[in-house]
Design an enzyme around this catalytic site. Structure first.
Site, mmCIF file in Angstrom:
data_model
loop_
_atom_site.group_PDB
_atom_site.id
_atom_site.type_symbol
_atom_site.label_atom_id
_atom_site.label_comp_id
_atom_site.label_asym_id
_atom_site.label_seq_id
_atom_site.Cartn_x
_atom_site.Cartn_y
_atom_site.Cartn_z
ATOM 1 N N PHE A 141 93.713 103.252 65.114
ATOM 2 C CA PHE A 141 92.821 102.786 64.060
ATOM 3 C C PHE A 141 93.530 102.793 62.706
ATOM 4 C CE2 PHE A 141 89.486 103.652 60.886
ATOM 5 C CZ PHE A 141 88.614 102.607 61.148
ATOM 6 N N ASN A 174 85.169 110.676 61.360
ATOM 7 C CA ASN A 174 84.976 109.240 61.177
ATOM 8 C C ASN A 174 84.893 108.660 62.583
ATOM 9 O OD1 ASN A 174 84.915 106.552 60.462
ATOM 10 N ND2 ASN A 174 87.056 106.466 59.822
ATOM 11 N N PRO A 175 83.716 108.703 63.191
ATOM 12 C CA PRO A 175 83.590 108.342 64.598
ATOM 13 C C PRO A 175 83.515 106.831 64.774
ATOM 14 C CG PRO A 175 81.436 108.860 63.729
ATOM 15 C CD PRO A 175 82.414 109.080 62.597
#
Length: 277
Positions: free
Chosen positions: A88, A183-184
């Protein structure tokens, strides 16, 4: 006479704009600096190697490859981190989530912090580098865990990294954590995402269900297990998820539940306290 950098940059800027790249001017400046080693003057003449290298990276960006992947680097707060496909790409708004977590540990003597779904390690490393906290971070993806390990090593191995499932890991810390930050994956199932965002791994993006709340709600419960009485959860979320996540936190025994806003005034993170002192 060879091609001047000014002409090459102008032509490349037009290509990126035509391809729909949101910030062609900034991206071209960064790519030129990346190739040249410093921001070239417009009057500088490109040599053959620079011309070939510049064409290669411009073509990648024109194809909507994330700038961070092309350069292999992303910047977050005071950190320079590696950026590789399959991990990410951390966004600027998450910096305020780190601020919120740091606020909670300022007056603690030996704060214990856990970062769930750490990805590249950006949040965990920022907290470890900017505070006196003991930080543990969990990541399931093998690719992301390997990247987080390299980033951790470049920062002096300040974080204890655990390769595991954020929903089950760290039983040894249950009831003893001061701050859980995460921060899922929370993207809605029906969101239309840019080509760049779609190159992030699905496991880091989509939270489950149309509203994207399945994973965040599960992490609420896991955070409640890990936190001590009076411990704080800081969870990033989408700008339309503030109300449902506040309600879900209250239903799971959290108190003092509130939503933090980013610099644009949009709901961005949940703050919730595990009932107690």
């Amino acid at each position: 006479m060879g091609t001047k950098w000014a002409s090459a940059r102008d032509a490349a800027r037009a290509r990126l704009a035509a391809a729909g790249v949101p910030s062609p001017d900034a991206d071209i400046r960064l790519l030129a600096e990346f190739v040249y080693g410093a921001l070239p003057s417009g009057a500088d003449i490109m040599n053959d190697d620079d011309r070939a290298a510049f064409e290669r990276v411009v073509a990648q960006r024109e194809g909507r490859v994330p700038l961070q992947h092309i350069m292999g680097t992303m910047y977050f707060r005071y950190l320079e981190l590696e950026s590789v496909p399959g991990v990410f790409v951390v966004r600027p708004e998450t910096e305020m989530v780190v601020d919120a977590a740091l606020t909670e540990i300022t007056n603690l003597t030996k704060p214990v912090v856990v970062d769930l779904c750490t990805g590249s390690g950006a949040i965990a490393l920022s907290i470890a580098m900017e505070s006196h906290a003991q930080v543990t971070a969990v990541e399931l993806s093998e690719v992301a865990f390997a990247s987080a390990s390299r980033n951790n090593a470049s920062c002096g191995n300040k974080v204890r990294l655990v390769h595991g499932d954020a929903l089950t890991a760290l039983d040894e810390l249950a009831g003893g954590v001061d701050v859980v930050v995460t921060n899922p994956p929370y993207v809605r199932g029906d969101d239309h995402l840019s080509p760049e965002v779609l190159q992030d791994p699905e496991i880091a993006l989509f939270g489950g269900g149309i509203e994207g709340l399945e994973m965040p709600v599960k992490l609420l419960q896991r955070a409640h297990v890990l936190l001590r009485d009076g411990g704080i959860l800081i969870m990033e979320h989408g700008d339309d998820q503030g109300v449902p996540l506040r309600n879900a936190a209250i239903e799971r025994g959290f108190t003092d539940v509130a939503t933090g806003q980013d610099l644009t005034g949009r709901d961005r993170w949940l703050r919730a306290k595990k009932g107690g002192a």
